[in-house]
Design an enzyme around this catalytic site. Structure first.
Site, PDB file in Angstrom:
ATOM      1  N   SER A 113      44.286  36.881  40.702  1.00 12.40           N
ATOM      2  CA  SER A 113      43.286  37.407  39.772  1.00 12.40           C
ATOM      3  C   SER A 113      43.889  38.015  38.515  1.00 12.40           C
ATOM      4  CB  SER A 113      42.420  38.415  40.528  1.00 12.40           C
ATOM      5  OG  SER A 113      41.398  38.870  39.714  1.00 12.40           O
ATOM      6  N   HIS A 114      43.651  39.299  38.313  1.00 16.01           N
ATOM      7  CA  HIS A 114      44.056  39.993  37.093  1.00 16.01           C
ATOM      8  C   HIS A 114      45.485  40.513  37.178  1.00 16.01           C
ATOM      9  CE1 HIS A 114      42.556  42.508  40.206  1.00 16.01           C
ATOM     10  NE2 HIS A 114      43.219  43.526  39.693  1.00 16.01           N
ATOM     11  N   ASP A 277      39.662  37.136  33.031  1.00 21.36           N
ATOM     12  CA  ASP A 277      40.938  37.455  33.683  1.00 21.36           C
ATOM     13  C   ASP A 277      41.711  36.220  34.129  1.00 21.36           C
ATOM     14  OD1 ASP A 277      39.283  36.698  35.734  1.00 21.36           O
ATOM     15  OD2 ASP A 277      40.158  38.092  37.175  1.00 21.36           O
ATOM     16  N   ASP A 279      41.950  34.372  36.829  1.00 24.00           N
ATOM     17  CA  ASP A 279      41.256  33.249  37.465  1.00 24.00           C
ATOM     18  C   ASP A 279      39.842  33.049  36.937  1.00 24.00           C
ATOM     19  OD1 ASP A 279      40.565  35.674  38.678  1.00 24.00           O
ATOM     20  OD2 ASP A 279      40.017  34.713  40.562  1.00 24.00           O
ATOM     21  N   ASP A 281      37.118  34.942  36.734  1.00 25.83           N
ATOM     22  CA  ASP A 281      35.868  35.455  37.301  1.00 25.83           C
ATOM     23  C   ASP A 281      35.451  36.808  36.738  1.00 25.83           C
ATOM     24  OD1 ASP A 281      37.837  36.845  38.617  1.00 25.83           O
ATOM     25  OD2 ASP A 281      37.187  36.334  40.645  1.00 25.83           O
ATOM     26  N   ARG A 282      36.371  37.526  36.115  1.00 28.60           N
ATOM     27  CA  ARG A 282      35.993  38.825  35.530  1.00 28.60           C
ATOM     28  C   ARG A 282      35.614  38.658  34.068  1.00 28.60           C
ATOM     29  NH1 ARG A 282      39.741  43.654  37.768  1.00 28.60           N
ATOM     30  NH2 ARG A 282      39.655  43.069  39.954  1.00 28.60           N
ATOM     31  N   LYS A 376      31.992  35.845  41.331  1.00 25.62           N
ATOM     32  CA  LYS A 376      31.648  36.388  40.031  1.00 25.62           C
ATOM     33  C   LYS A 376      32.125  35.394  38.980  1.00 25.62           C
ATOM     34  CE  LYS A 376      35.563  39.638  40.137  1.00 25.62           C
ATOM     35  NZ  LYS A 376      36.038  39.624  41.524  1.00 25.62           N
TER      36      LYS A 376
HETATM   37  C1  G16 Z   1      38.461  41.549  43.694  1.00 28.74           C
HETATM   38  C2  G16 Z   1      37.145  41.499  44.407  1.00 28.74           C
HETATM   39  C3  G16 Z   1      36.161  42.412  43.749  1.00 28.74           C
HETATM   40  C4  G16 Z   1      36.736  43.821  43.653  1.00 28.74           C
HETATM   41  C5  G16 Z   1      38.065  43.786  42.948  1.00 28.74           C
HETATM   42  C6  G16 Z   1      38.768  45.128  42.972  1.00 28.74           C
HETATM   43  O1  G16 Z   1      38.301  41.030  42.408  1.00 28.74           O
HETATM   44  O2  G16 Z   1      36.612  40.200  44.439  1.00 28.74           O
HETATM   45  O3  G16 Z   1      35.003  42.398  44.505  1.00 28.74           O
HETATM   46  O4  G16 Z   1      35.858  44.657  42.971  1.00 28.74           O
HETATM   47  O5  G16 Z   1      38.915  42.882  43.598  1.00 28.74           O
HETATM   48  O6  G16 Z   1      39.025  45.472  44.299  1.00 28.74           O
HETATM   49  P1  G16 Z   1      39.906  46.715  44.668  1.00 28.74           P
HETATM   50  O7  G16 Z   1      39.193  47.909  44.077  1.00 28.74           O
HETATM   51  O8  G16 Z   1      39.937  46.723  46.163  1.00 28.74           O
HETATM   52  O9  G16 Z   1      41.257  46.550  44.028  1.00 28.74           O
HETATM   53  P2  G16 Z   1      39.387  40.051  41.779  1.00 28.74           P
HETATM   54  O10 G16 Z   1      38.896  39.771  40.405  1.00 28.74           O
HETATM   55  O11 G16 Z   1      40.675  40.837  41.820  1.00 28.74           O
HETATM   56  O12 G16 Z   1      39.410  38.876  42.683  1.00 28.74           O
END
Ligand code: G16
Length: 543
Positions: A113-114, A277, A279, A281-282, A376
């Site tokens: 992800s990010h 981000d 991937d 999705d954000r 997302k």
């Molecule tokens: C993932 C989850 C999200 C979550 C985020 C942060 O997003 O899919 O639902 O809000 O992580 O999670 P945490 O607070 O546990 O670090 P992504 O975009 O990282 O796949």
């Protein structure tokens, strides 16, 4: 070409977090590490012989190598076909779209992800089910259990597959189809939004800037914003995906999307700015010198949904993760639709959407989405905003201010303390938990504690219970302080402190969030003993 059964030993640390397994690249590159996890997935999901799988990732370092390994393992585990995005590229929402469109058994998405990428950066892997959404906790737990007892995995001994050319090949008895990762997704977006109206807006001199942060959404944004919607070439910046995201941190917030922030707060600022981000999705949404918090963005999309062709019949309901501000709850109340509060993690929205209980959902962590897929979706949020702007013909800022005037403003901020020693972070949480009885009814300045609890969620669809999802300190004036340990970090522990205060008085809506939340921040630091217990006097990131 033969199937090899390789003996292996379990790794103790393969418990999926908030969104799949995320670790440093060197961890994934240890012999058998990725293979063990992939075999654990295959052993848990029990896909019938001949099933189809979708496979792709955000293009970060190790993506291509991992894809070759997974393809050979899929062939050795009886899959009939794997659909792979060209070059191994597939944004997370596009993967969800393709799984649903072609009704596959599920998909494997490679992304952290990010989190930053590169040889010493992060990598990740997760399984999405046939509804296109992240596997439920029941499935991820089953994968973890398998990973702790694994003794062998199966892999086909064969050459690598060419990933850069569209077309079909075979791997043992399995078909591999390399497809264009953008077109199905772009077609879906075009079916949801009023493209002619957005095209007219962009022709009228309305200027936009989209920062793809050298991550997966570059090609998607160029196709949609520049090619199909006619934004001038150059409206998409940092649009070429790179294995290390150009050395950046592909996290669309005010700290890490600094190139875009400088432009949007500069003299010649465009009318609309957005970023996504690693991937895809954000999303982060900006107006001219104006930042829209993700929680406000969700509320605003809900309030304006009937302006969008796909949602013109109205919303079945909305959902937000627990730490996300209650701004959307106020919209749901006004619309007389249900609003669900789930734990952090997109996987918790899947059941609600499958059961037709919610149409839109979102999180404070820069994620918004709808039932068009089960992830997302960064570009979807951007198009949703552009469609609203095309209809309402107002600036981003004036739309948000009108929203606050109608519903009140939920001042909101999140403080992240990254890379803490795990013991210190756990100590803060334990200390707070121990102090719950003394906090209840206590007054802190203008705020009186109403209740404290450790958030627990019972899924209204399948009845599954998820406990220990974050500490809530709820005040009688609707303010909240939440403490939670992140489930996506790869180094030590990340402690998140979420702060929220509701303000109905329009004359105070202009305040800066940090100013409005000053007292709550002080209370949070005070009651948690965070600074003395962690040795940190400043958060790593404030969003
Ligand atoms: C993932 C989850 C999200 C979550 C985020 C942060 O997003 O899919 O639902 O809000 O992580 O999670 P945490 O607070 O546990 O670090 P992504 O975009 O990282 O796949």
């Amino acid at each position: 070409m033969s199937i090899r059964t390789v003996s292996t030993q379990p790794f103790p640390d393969q418990k999926p977090g908030t969104s799949g397994l995320r670790k440093k690249v060197p961890t994934f590159r240890q012999p058998h590490y990725l293979e063990n996890f992939v075999q654990s997935i295959f052993d848990s999901i029990a896909a019938p012989q001949g099933s189809t799988l979708v496979l792709g990732g955000d293009g970060r370092y190790y993506n291509r190598l991992a894809i070759q390994i997974i393809l050979k393992m899929a062939a050795a585990n009886g899959f009939g076909q794997v659909l792979v995005g060209r070059g191994g590229i597939l944004s997370t929402p596009a993967a969800s779209c393709v799984i649903r469109k072609y009704k596959t058994f599920g998909g494997i998405i490679l992304s952290a992800s990010h989190n930053p990428g590169g040889p010493d950066g992060d990598f990740g892997i997760k399984f999405n089910s046939s509804n296109g959404g992240p596997a439920t906790e029941t499935v991820t737990e089953a994968i973890y259990v398998k990973s702790k007892a694994i003794s062998s995995y199966r892999i086909l001994d064969t050459e690598d597959v060419m990933l850069d050319k569209l077309g079909e090949t075979t791997l043992g008895g399995m078909k591999v189809k390399v497809f264009d990762p953008v077109s199905d997704y772009a077609e879906l977006m075009e079916s949801l939004f009023d493209f002619p109206a957005i095209r007219t807006l962009l022709k009228s001199g309305f200027k936009i800037k989209f920062d793809a942060m050298h991550a997966v959404n570059g090609p998607y944004a160029k196709e949609l914003l520049e090619k199909r919607l006619g934004a001038p070439v150059g409206s998409v910046m940092n649009g070429v995906p790179l294995e290390d995201f150009g050395g950046g941190h592909p996290d669309p917030n005010l700290t890490y999307a600094h190139d875009l922030v400088e432009i949007m707060y500069g003299a010649e600022a465009p009318d609309f700015g957005a970023a996504s981000d690693g991937d895809g999705d954000r999303n982060m949404i900006l107006g001219k010198r104006f930042f829209v918090t993700p929680s406000d963005s969700l509320a605003l999309l809900a309030a304006n949904a009937t302006l969008i062709p796909a949602y013109k019949q109205g919303l079945a309901g909305v959902a937000r993760s627990m730490p996300t501000s209650a701004a959307v709850d106020r919209v749901a109340k006004a619309l007389n639709i249900p609003c669900y509060e789930t734990p952090t993690g997109w996987k918790f929205f899947g059941n609600l959407m499958d059961a037709g209980k919610v149409t839109l959902c979102g999180e404070e962590s820069f994620g918004t989405g709808s039932n068009h897929v089960r992830e997302k979706d960064g570009l979807w949020a951007v198009l949703f905003w552009l469609n609203i702007l095309a209809v309402r013909k107002q600036s981003v800022e004036s739309i948000v201010r009108e929203h606050w005037a109608r519903f009140g403003r939920n001042f909101y901020s999140r403080y992240d303390y990254e890379g803490l020693p795990t013991e210190a972070a756990n100590g803060v949480i334990q200390h707070l938990r121990d102090n719950f009885p003394t906090l209840t009814n206590k007054q802190f300045g203008n705020h009186t504690v109403q209740t404290c609890d450790d958030f627990s969620y019972t899924d209204p669809v399948d009845g599954s219970i998820s406990k220990g999802q974050g500490l809530r300190i709820l005040f009688s004036d609707d303010s909240r302080i939440i403490f939670r340990l992140s489930g996506t970090g790869t180094e030590g522990a990340t402690l998140r402190v979420y702060l929220e205060a509701y303000e109905a008085d329009v004359s105070r809506h202009h305040l800066d969030a940090q100013e409005a939340l000053k007292e709550l921040i002080r209370v949070a630091l005070d009651i948690s003993e965070l600074q003395s217990r962690t040795g940190r006097d400043q958060p790593t990131v404030i969003t």
